[in-house]
Scaffold this motif. Sequence first.
Motif, PDB file in Angstrom:
ATOM      1  N   ASN A 236       0.819  -1.218   0.000  1.00 21.77           N
ATOM      2  CA  ASN A 236       0.000   0.000   0.000  1.00 21.77           C
ATOM      3  C   ASN A 236       0.850   1.264   0.000  1.00 21.77           C
ATOM      4  O   ASN A 236       0.327   2.376   0.086  1.00 21.77           O
TER       5      ASN A 236
ATOM      6  N   THR B 106       2.917   2.538   2.267  1.00 22.15           N
ATOM      7  CA  THR B 106       3.066   3.325   3.495  1.00 22.15           C
ATOM      8  C   THR B 106       4.529   3.599   3.832  1.00 22.15           C
ATOM      9  O   THR B 106       4.838   4.581   4.509  1.00 22.15           O
TER      10      THR B 106
ATOM     11  N   LYS C  57      -1.456  -5.530  -4.360  1.00 26.18           N
ATOM     12  CA  LYS C  57      -2.775  -5.120  -3.863  1.00 26.18           C
ATOM     13  C   LYS C  57      -3.826  -6.216  -3.987  1.00 26.18           C
ATOM     14  O   LYS C  57      -4.686  -6.378  -3.111  1.00 26.18           O
TER      15      LYS C  57
ATOM     16  N   ASN D 181      -4.596 -10.476  -1.513  1.00 29.50           N
ATOM     17  CA  ASN D 181      -5.047  -9.974  -0.211  1.00 29.50           C
ATOM     18  C   ASN D 181      -5.865 -10.976   0.593  1.00 29.50           C
ATOM     19  O   ASN D 181      -6.620 -10.597   1.482  1.00 29.50           O
TER      20      ASN D 181
ATOM     21  N   THR E  22      -3.867  -6.425   4.409  1.00 27.34           N
ATOM     22  CA  THR E  22      -3.425  -5.483   5.438  1.00 27.34           C
ATOM     23  C   THR E  22      -3.338  -6.190   6.787  1.00 27.34           C
ATOM     24  O   THR E  22      -4.007  -7.200   7.033  1.00 27.34           O
TER      25      THR E  22
ATOM     26  N   GLN F 235      -3.371   0.267   7.019  1.00 21.32           N
ATOM     27  CA  GLN F 235      -2.882   0.418   5.648  1.00 21.32           C
ATOM     28  C   GLN F 235      -1.708  -0.509   5.331  1.00 21.32           C
ATOM     29  O   GLN F 235      -1.551  -0.946   4.187  1.00 21.32           O
ATOM     30  N   SER F 236      -0.871  -0.800   6.313  1.00 19.70           N
ATOM     31  CA  SER F 236       0.329  -1.598   6.056  1.00 19.70           C
ATOM     32  C   SER F 236      -0.041  -3.025   5.674  1.00 19.70           C
ATOM     33  O   SER F 236      -0.924  -3.635   6.279  1.00 19.70           O
ATOM     34  N   THR F 237       0.672  -3.565   4.687  1.00 20.56           N
ATOM     35  CA  THR F 237       0.413  -4.927   4.237  1.00 20.56           C
ATOM     36  C   THR F 237       1.403  -5.898   4.878  1.00 20.56           C
ATOM     37  O   THR F 237       2.464  -5.504   5.365  1.00 20.56           O
TER      38      THR F 237
END
Length: 424
Positions: free
Chosen positions: A66, A68, A86, A89, A108, A132-134
């Motif tokens: 994402n 970040t 993305k 997930n 995330t 937000q962090s994956t």
Amino acid sequence: MSAQSETVWTKLSAIVGADFLRPASPADMIDGVLPQMVVEPGSANELARVLAHAKEVGLFVVPRGNGTKLDWGNPPHRADLILSTKRLNRVVEHAWGDMTATVEAGCTVADFQHVLAEHNQRLALDPLWPAQSTIGGILATNDSGALRIRFGSLRDLIIGITVALPDGTLAKSGGKVVKNVAGYDLPKLFTGSLGTLGVITEATFRLYPLPRATQTLCFTTSTSDEMSRLVLAIQDSTLVTTGLQIVVEETSAPRICVRLESVQAAIESQAQHLIKISAQTGAEQVDVSADEWNEPERLWQVAPGGIVCKISVLPTQLGQLCEGVRAALSPLHAKWKLIAQGFGVSLLRMEHADEKLLLDVLDFLHNLLKQLDGSVVVLSCPLEIKKQIDVWGDPGDTLPLMRRIKEQFDPSGTLNPGRFVRGI
């Protein structure tokens, strides 16, 4: 666009579908470098095929979750293609009876934790910006938070990994059981490699139960020496803490927060023990704010222009670190804030209108940390400063080994060229 370029992108479009390949926009820029395209594969196999094609035609690739922490690391020498995880997930499997779970890299942290919580379990990790962090992003940057004092870092929690190598190979290491020692330890090697060796597509973690109850107590001390005595006394005691955080600013006394997790009766007993320890070291108990454990994130919630560093020392050296930072920055009338964890890792934000003075302070910190056998890494700073430094600092005698590993996994330099230590 040349016919050759059109052929390159047409082949990528055929792999992922036309809807998942687009031109890069200014929002995709990485430290002033604008890639040509962004690709979003929908599976590990697609991602591996994208990498193989990129290597074949000589494209330089920047993996991204994402975004970040996309500004962490040195500026890339070149970036042609952003490879987004993305669409990867999914939580692949939650073996709650074995207390393990397998998750794709683009999920995330918050979504992963939500699934685990359905069976009262968790990944015992509190990285920056979990919403937000994956998973792939925190592994690539080896991010962690206060929980590390009790449960260890990502290298202690990860037990299996699947990675796509630059030649298109999908490699797996580890497994779904907690005891697994066979084979080359890719999980630990790829954790913290900043996507320079391969692209993580999937990871398996050991899990822990959610706590029955949690309590935080906070204290202040008048000096760094008193702070150090309190922190070491807590660590030498029988207390089982899941957070031990110190916050020091240019105009305030050290603030120490301690988190306890257990059943309520055990927490009450430990809290009384903690209060006795604090009284013996001269600390004063103070009120607890609602978001004590979000302090690290607030270092980025200010006007741009400052420098944020990650500093690692021994827990016994935290007092020396605080005094060194104060001695370097207070005479400059600089704004600064240090957030240290009891296991020895700290985040420092410093701001000053004169960038040259900040560079001088960085030199001072590097010298101080060399004396302490510690390290300092610049996580965020203005691009003008970043171009004058290596954000990773001095790698010492580990650099030849790092270069050999890079040559083994990515001999053509396809992935994140220039962004790791000494331009790896």
